[in-house]
Design a protein around this motif. Sequence first.
Motif, short mmCIF file in Angstrom:
data_model
loop_
_atom_site.label_atom_id
_atom_site.label_comp_id
_atom_site.label_asym_id
_atom_site.label_seq_id
_atom_site.Cartn_x
_atom_site.Cartn_y
_atom_site.Cartn_z
N SER A 5 5.35 -9.76 -5.50
CA SER A 5 4.34 -10.67 -4.97
C SER A 5 2.95 -10.06 -5.00
N ASP A 6 1.97 -10.88 -5.35
CA ASP A 6 0.56 -10.48 -5.33
C ASP A 6 0.34 -9.17 -6.08
N LEU A 7 1.07 -8.98 -7.18
CA LEU A 7 1.06 -7.69 -7.87
C LEU A 7 -0.29 -7.38 -8.50
N ASP A 8 -0.98 -8.39 -9.01
CA ASP A 8 -2.29 -8.15 -9.62
C ASP A 8 -3.27 -7.56 -8.60
N ASN A 9 -3.32 -8.16 -7.42
CA ASN A 9 -4.26 -7.69 -6.40
C ASN A 9 -3.86 -6.33 -5.86
N ARG A 10 -2.57 -6.10 -5.67
CA ARG A 10 -2.12 -4.81 -5.15
C ARG A 10 -2.39 -3.70 -6.16
N THR A 11 -2.22 -4.02 -7.44
CA THR A 11 -2.51 -3.03 -8.48
C THR A 11 -4.01 -2.74 -8.54
N ALA A 12 -4.82 -3.79 -8.45
CA ALA A 12 -6.27 -3.61 -8.47
C ALA A 12 -6.73 -2.75 -7.30
N ALA A 13 -6.13 -2.94 -6.14
CA ALA A 13 -6.49 -2.16 -4.96
C ALA A 13 -6.14 -0.69 -5.16
N ARG A 14 -4.99 -0.43 -5.76
CA ARG A 14 -4.63 0.96 -6.02
C ARG A 14 -5.58 1.60 -7.02
N MET A 15 -5.90 0.90 -8.08
CA MET A 15 -6.79 1.46 -9.09
C MET A 15 -8.19 1.69 -8.52
N ALA A 16 -8.60 0.85 -7.57
CA ALA A 16 -9.93 0.98 -6.99
C ALA A 16 -10.09 2.30 -6.25
N ARG A 17 -8.99 2.85 -5.74
CA ARG A 17 -9.07 4.15 -5.06
C ARG A 17 -9.65 5.22 -5.98
N GLN A 18 -9.42 5.07 -7.26
CA GLN A 18 -9.84 6.10 -8.22
C GLN A 18 -11.35 6.14 -8.43
N ARG A 19 -12.06 5.16 -7.88
CA ARG A 19 -13.51 5.15 -8.03
C ARG A 19 -14.16 6.36 -7.37
N ILE A 20 -13.46 7.00 -6.46
CA ILE A 20 -14.03 8.20 -5.83
C ILE A 20 -14.23 9.32 -6.85
N LEU A 21 -13.46 9.29 -7.94
CA LEU A 21 -13.58 10.32 -8.97
C LEU A 21 -14.79 10.09 -9.88
N GLU A 22 -15.44 8.93 -9.71
CA GLU A 22 -16.59 8.59 -10.53
C GLU A 22 -17.90 8.67 -9.74
N LYS A 23 -17.83 9.10 -8.49
CA LYS A 23 -19.03 9.23 -7.67
C LYS A 23 -19.96 10.27 -8.26
N GLU A 24 -21.20 10.24 -7.82
CA GLU A 24 -22.19 11.22 -8.30
C GLU A 24 -21.71 12.63 -7.98
N LYS A 25 -21.11 12.80 -6.80
CA LYS A 25 -20.51 14.09 -6.46
C LYS A 25 -19.07 13.83 -6.00
N PRO A 26 -18.16 13.76 -6.95
CA PRO A 26 -16.77 13.45 -6.59
C PRO A 26 -16.10 14.62 -5.89
N PRO A 27 -15.00 14.36 -5.20
CA PRO A 27 -14.27 15.46 -4.56
C PRO A 27 -13.60 16.34 -5.62
N VAL A 28 -13.31 17.55 -5.24
CA VAL A 28 -12.45 18.39 -6.08
C VAL A 28 -11.01 17.92 -5.83
N LEU A 29 -10.31 17.58 -6.89
CA LEU A 29 -8.93 17.12 -6.78
C LEU A 29 -8.02 18.11 -7.49
N TRP A 30 -7.05 18.63 -6.73
CA TRP A 30 -6.07 19.56 -7.31
C TRP A 30 -4.70 18.94 -7.11
N ALA A 31 -3.96 18.76 -8.21
CA ALA A 31 -2.65 18.11 -8.15
C ALA A 31 -1.57 19.02 -8.71
N VAL A 32 -0.52 19.22 -7.93
CA VAL A 32 0.68 19.90 -8.41
C VAL A 32 1.76 18.83 -8.54
N LEU A 33 2.24 18.63 -9.75
CA LEU A 33 3.24 17.60 -10.03
C LEU A 33 4.54 18.23 -10.49
#
Length: 277
Positions: free
Chosen positions: A131-159
């Motif tokens: 249900s409402d998959l388009d909007n829920r997906t858009a909301a998740r992708m919007a979180r990634q906008r923080i990586l495009e800020k003028e001064k983005p956070p340092v992100l370290w990922a261990v997968l």
Amino acid sequence: MTHINVLDPSASPLDYYGYELRRYREAAELTQKQLGAVINYTGSLVGQIETARKLPTAEFSERVDVALGTGGLLTRLLGLVLRSQLPAWFQQVAELEARASEIYVFQPQLVHGLLQTEGYARAVLGVVDQSDLDNRTAARMARQRILEKEKPPVLWAVLGETVLRQEIGGTEVMRNQLAHLLSFESNSRVHIQVLPFKVGAHAGLPGSFDLFRFASDPAIVYSEGYEAGHPSANPDEFGARSLRYDHLQAAALSIQDSAELIRRTMEERYGEQHEVA
């Protein structure tokens, strides 16, 4: 006479966005179709956003702001609108991500949300609930906008290596997802390490967690279950989890070796020749 939905701007950020969009459009004496023609979108889409039935995008907001002379209002509202579409228990985490100066994530099973492609995110979010998959997906992708800020956070990922091999969404989705991870190789603020199977027992066996550090606020550790998250500013908890993260980084492959494993897995497991076979 065409029925016009009456929005309560206090009902939600999305309703407020729609209310303001309609208010500015009507002040400009434009129909939905006319505004759509100006910003190169359909009048139907303008109507769906005005009535809070569809989420706006960054491009839509920017174009409307220019066309209607809002002074950037809709673009400023967009982050609040998109965060409001996340599960209530997760909205606090999105706020932490937006404010953090440093983010450290450990994910043994899935690509972290800040690094997911749209196709991968849709596959993950749609497993139990379509249900409402388009909007829920858009909301998740919007979180990634923080990586495009003028001064983005340092992100370290261990997968965990499982992340590379668990086929989510099909071969093409996985190939695109691994290619997306590789796209961060030259990014000085995003670092990805893979914890290989050969490590065996490791400090992250109890499960995934995130660490947030801020310029002036106390650091926070976050972990989650199936339907709830657990942030904590307790310095002892943060210290204990930070020590686990140090061990995970030490056990994981280097950034360069991790990229090589991702590239090799993408080619061997999800490459074009694999599809034909």
